[in-house]
Design a protein around this motif. Sequence first.
Motif, PDB file in Angstrom:
ATOM      1  N   PRO A 193      36.860   7.771   8.281  1.00 17.09           N
ATOM      2  CA  PRO A 193      36.618   7.483   6.863  1.00 17.09           C
ATOM      3  C   PRO A 193      35.267   6.815   6.649  1.00 17.09           C
ATOM      4  CG  PRO A 193      38.201   5.932   7.775  1.00 17.09           C
ATOM      5  CD  PRO A 193      37.937   6.942   8.849  1.00 17.09           C
ATOM      6  N   LEU A 194      34.637   7.153   5.536  1.00 17.14           N
ATOM      7  CA  LEU A 194      33.330   6.591   5.210  1.00 17.14           C
ATOM      8  C   LEU A 194      33.383   5.067   5.175  1.00 17.14           C
ATOM      9  CD1 LEU A 194      30.406   7.106   4.365  1.00 17.14           C
ATOM     10  CD2 LEU A 194      31.206   7.265   1.996  1.00 17.14           C
ATOM     11  N   SER A 195      34.486   4.520   4.708  1.00 20.10           N
ATOM     12  CA  SER A 195      34.611   3.059   4.610  1.00 20.10           C
ATOM     13  C   SER A 195      34.474   2.379   5.971  1.00 20.10           C
ATOM     14  CB  SER A 195      35.953   2.693   3.974  1.00 20.10           C
ATOM     15  OG  SER A 195      37.031   3.220   4.729  1.00 20.10           O
ATOM     16  N   ALA A 196      34.830   3.090   7.058  1.00 25.97           N
ATOM     17  CA  ALA A 196      34.740   2.507   8.395  1.00 25.97           C
ATOM     18  C   ALA A 196      33.300   2.369   8.858  1.00 25.97           C
ATOM     19  CB  ALA A 196      35.520   3.362   9.392  1.00 25.97           C
ATOM     20  N   MET A 197      32.391   3.056   8.205  1.00 28.98           N
ATOM     21  CA  MET A 197      30.981   3.028   8.615  1.00 28.98           C
ATOM     22  C   MET A 197      30.133   2.080   7.779  1.00 28.98           C
ATOM     23  SD  MET A 197      30.446   7.061   9.466  1.00 28.98           S
ATOM     24  CE  MET A 197      31.682   7.644   8.319  1.00 28.98           C
ATOM     25  N   VAL A 198      30.746   1.435   6.805  1.00 27.77           N
ATOM     26  CA  VAL A 198      30.010   0.461   5.995  1.00 27.77           C
ATOM     27  C   VAL A 198      29.752  -0.779   6.852  1.00 27.77           C
ATOM     28  CG1 VAL A 198      30.055  -0.990   3.944  1.00 27.77           C
ATOM     29  CG2 VAL A 198      31.039   1.312   3.868  1.00 27.77           C
ATOM     30  N   PRO A 199      28.500  -1.199   7.002  1.00 24.58           N
ATOM     31  CA  PRO A 199      28.186  -2.326   7.894  1.00 24.58           C
ATOM     32  C   PRO A 199      28.580  -3.657   7.266  1.00 24.58           C
ATOM     33  CG  PRO A 199      26.226  -1.666   6.716  1.00 24.58           C
ATOM     34  CD  PRO A 199      27.311  -0.675   6.322  1.00 24.58           C
ATOM     35  N   PRO A 200      28.611  -4.729   8.070  1.00 23.75           N
ATOM     36  CA  PRO A 200      28.797  -6.067   7.510  1.00 23.75           C
ATOM     37  C   PRO A 200      27.730  -6.315   6.446  1.00 23.75           C
ATOM     38  CG  PRO A 200      28.925  -6.127   9.905  1.00 23.75           C
ATOM     39  CD  PRO A 200      28.479  -4.747   9.544  1.00 23.75           C
ATOM     40  N   GLY A 201      28.142  -6.811   5.323  1.00 23.42           N
ATOM     41  CA  GLY A 201      27.218  -6.972   4.213  1.00 23.42           C
ATOM     42  C   GLY A 201      27.384  -5.877   3.183  1.00 23.42           C
ATOM     43  N   GLY A 202      28.018  -4.760   3.596  1.00 25.80           N
ATOM     44  CA  GLY A 202      28.489  -3.770   2.647  1.00 25.80           C
ATOM     45  C   GLY A 202      27.483  -2.831   2.038  1.00 25.80           C
ATOM     46  N   ARG A 203      26.371  -2.504   2.749  1.00 30.15           N
ATOM     47  CA  ARG A 203      25.392  -1.618   2.118  1.00 30.15           C
ATOM     48  C   ARG A 203      24.843  -0.582   3.103  1.00 30.15           C
ATOM     49  NH1 ARG A 203      20.798  -2.684  -2.332  1.00 30.15           N
ATOM     50  NH2 ARG A 203      19.155  -1.319  -1.563  1.00 30.15           N
ATOM     51  N   ILE A 204      24.932   0.676   2.700  1.00 26.56           N
ATOM     52  CA  ILE A 204      24.299   1.776   3.417  1.00 26.56           C
ATOM     53  C   ILE A 204      23.097   2.201   2.582  1.00 26.56           C
ATOM     54  CG2 ILE A 204      24.565   4.156   4.213  1.00 26.56           C
ATOM     55  CD1 ILE A 204      27.571   3.563   4.539  1.00 26.56           C
ATOM     56  N   ASP A 205      21.905   2.095   3.146  1.00 27.78           N
ATOM     57  CA  ASP A 205      20.692   2.412   2.392  1.00 27.78           C
ATOM     58  C   ASP A 205      20.472   3.911   2.274  1.00 27.78           C
ATOM     59  OD1 ASP A 205      19.513  -0.347   1.967  1.00 27.78           O
ATOM     60  OD2 ASP A 205      19.770  -0.332   4.145  1.00 27.78           O
ATOM     61  N   LEU A 206      20.892   4.662   3.289  1.00 35.76           N
ATOM     62  CA  LEU A 206      20.777   6.119   3.271  1.00 35.76           C
ATOM     63  C   LEU A 206      22.047   6.722   3.835  1.00 35.76           C
ATOM     64  CD1 LEU A 206      19.424   8.936   3.171  1.00 35.76           C
ATOM     65  CD2 LEU A 206      18.398   8.408   5.398  1.00 35.76           C
ATOM     66  N   LEU A 207      22.694   7.550   3.036  1.00 32.90           N
ATOM     67  CA  LEU A 207      23.790   8.378   3.524  1.00 32.90           C
ATOM     68  C   LEU A 207      23.300   9.819   3.484  1.00 32.90           C
ATOM     69  CD1 LEU A 207      26.771   8.673   4.418  1.00 32.90           C
ATOM     70  CD2 LEU A 207      27.334   9.042   2.003  1.00 32.90           C
ATOM     71  N   HIS A 208      23.150  10.416   4.657  1.00 36.32           N
ATOM     72  CA  HIS A 208      22.741  11.823   4.737  1.00 36.32           C
ATOM     73  C   HIS A 208      23.986  12.651   5.026  1.00 36.32           C
ATOM     74  CE1 HIS A 208      21.044  15.601   6.113  1.00 36.32           C
ATOM     75  NE2 HIS A 208      19.895  15.245   5.548  1.00 36.32           N
ATOM     76  N   MET A 209      24.242  13.624   4.167  1.00 40.42           N
ATOM     77  CA  MET A 209      25.483  14.388   4.229  1.00 40.42           C
ATOM     78  C   MET A 209      25.182  15.882   4.302  1.00 40.42           C
ATOM     79  SD  MET A 209      28.588  14.357   1.389  1.00 40.42           S
ATOM     80  CE  MET A 209      28.403  12.590   1.171  1.00 40.42           C
ATOM     81  N   ASP A 210      25.564  16.484   5.408  1.00 44.94           N
ATOM     82  CA  ASP A 210      25.407  17.933   5.567  1.00 44.94           C
ATOM     83  C   ASP A 210      26.615  18.401   6.375  1.00 44.94           C
ATOM     84  OD1 ASP A 210      24.712  20.551   6.021  1.00 44.94           O
ATOM     85  OD2 ASP A 210      22.665  20.131   6.642  1.00 44.94           O
ATOM     86  N   ILE A 211      27.707  18.695   5.681  1.00 50.25           N
ATOM     87  CA  ILE A 211      28.988  18.943   6.358  1.00 50.25           C
ATOM     88  C   ILE A 211      29.538  20.323   6.020  1.00 50.25           C
ATOM     89  CG2 ILE A 211      29.593  16.533   6.765  1.00 50.25           C
ATOM     90  CD1 ILE A 211      31.202  16.544   4.195  1.00 50.25           C
ATOM     91  N   GLN A 212      28.648  21.288   5.997  1.00 53.52           N
ATOM     92  CA  GLN A 212      29.015  22.704   5.951  1.00 53.52           C
ATOM     93  C   GLN A 212      29.920  23.084   4.784  1.00 53.52           C
ATOM     94  OE1 GLN A 212      27.196  24.538   7.945  1.00 53.52           O
ATOM     95  NE2 GLN A 212      26.372  22.573   8.654  1.00 53.52           N
ATOM     96  N   GLY A 213      29.563  22.593   3.604  1.00 51.17           N
ATOM     97  CA  GLY A 213      30.255  23.007   2.397  1.00 51.17           C
ATOM     98  C   GLY A 213      31.290  22.034   1.877  1.00 51.17           C
ATOM     99  N   GLY A 214      31.541  20.944   2.604  1.00 44.21           N
ATOM    100  CA  GLY A 214      32.544  19.972   2.162  1.00 44.21           C
ATOM    101  C   GLY A 214      31.968  18.807   1.396  1.00 44.21           C
ATOM    102  N   GLU A 215      30.715  18.904   0.973  1.00 47.19           N
ATOM    103  CA  GLU A 215      30.021  17.757   0.385  1.00 47.19           C
ATOM    104  C   GLU A 215      30.653  17.283  -0.921  1.00 47.19           C
ATOM    105  OE1 GLU A 215      27.602  20.048   3.117  1.00 47.19           O
ATOM    106  OE2 GLU A 215      28.405  20.678   1.167  1.00 47.19           O
ATOM    107  N   ALA A 216      30.896  18.187  -1.856  1.00 47.28           N
ATOM    108  CA  ALA A 216      31.441  17.779  -3.155  1.00 47.28           C
ATOM    109  C   ALA A 216      32.857  17.224  -3.009  1.00 47.28           C
ATOM    110  CB  ALA A 216      31.435  18.956  -4.131  1.00 47.28           C
TER     111      ALA A 216
END
Length: 290
Positions: A193-216
């Motif tokens: 889950p995306l929530s598991a990748m949120v760092p301490p402090g709670g901010r991702i400056d860049l999320l790059h998403m290329d997941i073969q059609g599952g983006e939306a």
Amino acid sequence: MESRFWHYDATFDPIALIRKYEKPDRELLPGHFTNYFGVAIATKLFPNILREGVELDTIPANWHADIAEFGAALRAVELAGKNFCAVELGCGWGCWMNIAGAAARSAGKSITLAGVEGDADHLSFAHEAMATNGFTPSEYVLYHGIAAADEGVALFPRQGGNNWGLAPVFGATVAEQDQAIKSGSYEILSMVPLSAMVPPGGRIDLLHMDIQGGEADLVEAALSTLNDNVAYMVIGTHSREIEGRLFDLLPKAGWKLEIDRPATYHISHTPMLVAVDGVHGWRNTKLLPE
């Protein structure tokens, strides 16, 4: 014919950013291709495309990305503070972790990088690339799994070669898992889950998403997490339908589209096929007010 990669619209100057983050003293490593930003890529990863050498320029596009995608990723670096966190979904060899990380490092920022990848071989390539480009184990983490909004189980195709475009089957039932095991055609992986990748402090400056059609689908399912924790998104769009859904979802939630190059099609083919995936760069105005 003029390159299709000049046909983007942006609220900032992506070419100026690309020029700003050029690494002028980029070096040749044996068995590697060194790109415009000084990132070394092993030629064995793309033996039919890459040859040992140093890239002279990357505008309007190179072998894997274009003005819009480079510009959007660097825009996220530019807007970040002194600490830069990037997460790459469907990271392959860690392309955007390496490029954005190298740019942030050149700007004197501290770095936290993460990637999610379903193919174990590609994940090993990512570990190798991160080490080759000088990133320490304390600066990055790689997850063997499938990026998703929630926890669960996904089926990922076992590749029969150097295939970089495989798509998972999400939320597999027990029966589907059993069938996958019997067929030997799929690997059973955890959904990360995306929530598991949120760092301490709670901010991702860049999320790059290329997941073969599952983006939306992922954006819609994880919108609350995105709104609260992600400052900038670069999305590889695999159809005009996906782009339309993003146009509908994100502005209502306070996101501003800052760069857009639409997916293009082979219109003479029946049915029409996507010729080149599109690129969106979205700014979260809640976390990055204008």
